[in-house]
Design a protein around this motif. Structure first.
Motif, PDB file in Angstrom:
ATOM      1  N   ARG A  29      -1.844  -4.501   3.723  1.00 58.00           N
ATOM      2  CA  ARG A  29      -2.849  -3.427   3.820  1.00 58.00           C
ATOM      3  C   ARG A  29      -3.419  -3.348   5.230  1.00 58.00           C
ATOM      4  O   ARG A  29      -3.692  -2.261   5.736  1.00 58.00           O
ATOM      5  CB  ARG A  29      -3.962  -3.647   2.795  1.00 58.00           C
ATOM      6  N   LEU A  30      -3.598  -4.498   5.872  1.00 53.19           N
ATOM      7  CA  LEU A  30      -4.065  -4.520   7.264  1.00 53.19           C
ATOM      8  C   LEU A  30      -3.062  -3.796   8.154  1.00 53.19           C
ATOM      9  O   LEU A  30      -3.438  -2.951   8.967  1.00 53.19           O
ATOM     10  CB  LEU A  30      -4.250  -5.954   7.744  1.00 53.19           C
ATOM     11  N   ALA A  31      -1.794  -4.127   8.003  1.00 54.08           N
ATOM     12  CA  ALA A  31      -0.753  -3.495   8.814  1.00 54.08           C
ATOM     13  C   ALA A  31      -0.770  -1.986   8.618  1.00 54.08           C
ATOM     14  O   ALA A  31      -0.715  -1.224   9.589  1.00 54.08           O
ATOM     15  CB  ALA A  31       0.612  -4.075   8.459  1.00 54.08           C
ATOM     16  N   SER A  32      -0.867  -1.555   7.386  1.00 53.13           N
ATOM     17  CA  SER A  32      -0.905  -0.122   7.088  1.00 53.13           C
ATOM     18  C   SER A  32      -2.140   0.532   7.711  1.00 53.13           C
ATOM     19  O   SER A  32      -2.050   1.599   8.317  1.00 53.13           O
ATOM     20  CB  SER A  32      -0.892   0.082   5.576  1.00 53.13           C
ATOM     21  N   ALA A  33      -3.282  -0.114   7.583  1.00 54.00           N
ATOM     22  CA  ALA A  33      -4.534   0.439   8.132  1.00 54.00           C
ATOM     23  C   ALA A  33      -4.486   0.523   9.657  1.00 54.00           C
ATOM     24  O   ALA A  33      -5.094   1.420  10.254  1.00 54.00           O
ATOM     25  CB  ALA A  33      -5.725  -0.419   7.694  1.00 54.00           C
ATOM     26  N   ALA A  34      -3.760  -0.402  10.284  1.00 52.64           N
ATOM     27  CA  ALA A  34      -3.682  -0.429  11.746  1.00 52.64           C
ATOM     28  C   ALA A  34      -2.509   0.389  12.280  1.00 52.64           C
ATOM     29  O   ALA A  34      -2.377   0.567  13.487  1.00 52.64           O
ATOM     30  CB  ALA A  34      -3.571  -1.875  12.229  1.00 52.64           C
ATOM     31  N   GLY A  35      -1.630   0.853  11.391  1.00 49.03           N
ATOM     32  CA  GLY A  35      -0.492   1.657  11.821  1.00 49.03           C
ATOM     33  C   GLY A  35       0.644   0.847  12.425  1.00 49.03           C
ATOM     34  O   GLY A  35       1.361   1.336  13.291  1.00 49.03           O
ATOM     35  N   VAL A  36       0.791  -0.393  11.973  1.00 54.91           N
ATOM     36  CA  VAL A  36       1.869  -1.264  12.463  1.00 54.91           C
ATOM     37  C   VAL A  36       2.580  -1.859  11.245  1.00 54.91           C
ATOM     38  O   VAL A  36       2.188  -1.623  10.114  1.00 54.91           O
ATOM     39  CB  VAL A  36       1.335  -2.390  13.374  1.00 54.91           C
ATOM     40  N   ASN A  37       3.613  -2.660  11.500  1.00 53.12           N
ATOM     41  CA  ASN A  37       4.241  -3.347  10.374  1.00 53.12           C
ATOM     42  C   ASN A  37       3.730  -4.780  10.297  1.00 53.12           C
ATOM     43  O   ASN A  37       3.073  -5.276  11.216  1.00 53.12           O
ATOM     44  CB  ASN A  37       5.779  -3.265  10.449  1.00 53.12           C
ATOM     45  N   VAL A  38       4.039  -5.440   9.196  1.00 47.20           N
ATOM     46  CA  VAL A  38       3.545  -6.796   8.949  1.00 47.20           C
ATOM     47  C   VAL A  38       4.028  -7.761  10.028  1.00 47.20           C
ATOM     48  O   VAL A  38       3.274  -8.637  10.464  1.00 47.20           O
ATOM     49  CB  VAL A  38       3.976  -7.267   7.536  1.00 47.20           C
ATOM     50  N   GLU A  39       5.263  -7.594  10.478  1.00 44.09           N
ATOM     51  CA  GLU A  39       5.782  -8.487  11.520  1.00 44.09           C
ATOM     52  C   GLU A  39       4.999  -8.357  12.820  1.00 44.09           C
ATOM     53  O   GLU A  39       4.850  -9.333  13.553  1.00 44.09           O
ATOM     54  CB  GLU A  39       7.275  -8.236  11.748  1.00 44.09           C
ATOM     55  N   THR A  40       4.505  -7.165  13.109  1.00 38.40           N
ATOM     56  CA  THR A  40       3.672  -6.977  14.303  1.00 38.40           C
ATOM     57  C   THR A  40       2.384  -7.775  14.168  1.00 38.40           C
ATOM     58  O   THR A  40       1.951  -8.437  15.117  1.00 38.40           O
ATOM     59  CB  THR A  40       3.375  -5.483  14.519  1.00 38.40           C
ATOM     60  N   VAL A  41       1.764  -7.732  12.992  1.00 35.23           N
ATOM     61  CA  VAL A  41       0.543  -8.506  12.755  1.00 35.23           C
ATOM     62  C   VAL A  41       0.836  -9.989  12.966  1.00 35.23           C
ATOM     63  O   VAL A  41       0.094 -10.685  13.669  1.00 35.23           O
ATOM     64  CB  VAL A  41      -0.013  -8.260  11.337  1.00 35.23           C
ATOM     65  N   ARG A  42       1.932 -10.461  12.407  1.00 30.65           N
ATOM     66  CA  ARG A  42       2.283 -11.883  12.556  1.00 30.65           C
ATOM     67  C   ARG A  42       2.557 -12.236  14.019  1.00 30.65           C
ATOM     68  O   ARG A  42       2.170 -13.305  14.489  1.00 30.65           O
ATOM     69  CB  ARG A  42       3.492 -12.211  11.688  1.00 30.65           C
ATOM     70  N   PHE A  43       3.229 -11.327  14.726  1.00 27.65           N
ATOM     71  CA  PHE A  43       3.503 -11.568  16.148  1.00 27.65           C
ATOM     72  C   PHE A  43       2.195 -11.663  16.933  1.00 27.65           C
ATOM     73  O   PHE A  43       2.037 -12.543  17.781  1.00 27.65           O
ATOM     74  CB  PHE A  43       4.388 -10.446  16.705  1.00 27.65           C
ATOM     75  N   TYR A  44       1.261 -10.763  16.660  1.00 26.73           N
ATOM     76  CA  TYR A  44      -0.035 -10.808  17.351  1.00 26.73           C
ATOM     77  C   TYR A  44      -0.775 -12.100  17.029  1.00 26.73           C
ATOM     78  O   TYR A  44      -1.477 -12.653  17.878  1.00 26.73           O
ATOM     79  CB  TYR A  44      -0.893  -9.602  16.995  1.00 26.73           C
TER      80      TYR A  44
END
Length: 132
Positions: free
Chosen positions: A9-24
């Motif tokens: 849900r965070l990834a969707s709200a931020a307009g990125v994919n889950v892997e981007t969140v994990r990379f950050y």
């Protein structure tokens, strides 16, 4: 109270994919929350805002290291430092634009020469690259 979101849900709200969140997270740009007993980490709206900040900065050409510096400056009274970083980035963009304009001019000249040369002759583009 801030909304609690799963990573998807965070990834969707931020307009990125889950892997981007994990990379950050691995890059240290966003914190990875502790895993509660339920097993699902939760994130808040501030995390989504921070990810959108990172993505906008990337679109402006800032590297992840530069973004990390910007995030450290966020909220403090350091507008001059932020301005200096942006001014350096602007100078780099202007230099790249100048280089691109020179490339455009050179390529346009080569294409024009190719259009005006006789079909049986050596390729003027190849000849220009060999000669210069």
């Amino acid at each position: 109270m801030t909304e609690k979101m799963t990573i998807s849900r965070l990834a969707s709200a931020a307009g990125v994919n889950v892997e981007t969140v994990r990379f950050y997270q691995k890059s240290g740009l966003i914190d990875e929350p502790a895993r509660p007993y339920s097993g699902y980490r939760t994130y808040g709206s501030d995390d989504a805002r921070r990810i959108r900040f990172i993505k906008r900065a990337q679109l402006l050409g800032f590297t992840l290291d530069e973004i990390a510096s910007l995030l450290k400056l966020e909220g403090s009274q350091t507008c001059a430092s932020t301005r200096d970083l942006a001014a350096r980035k602007l100078a780099m963009v202007e230099a790249k634009l100048s280089d691109l304009l020179a490339m455009k001019t050179a390529l346009a000249t080569m294409v024009s020469r190719c259009d005006s040369e006789h079909p049986g002759a050596n390729c003027p583009i190849i000849q220009t690259l060999i000669d210069d």
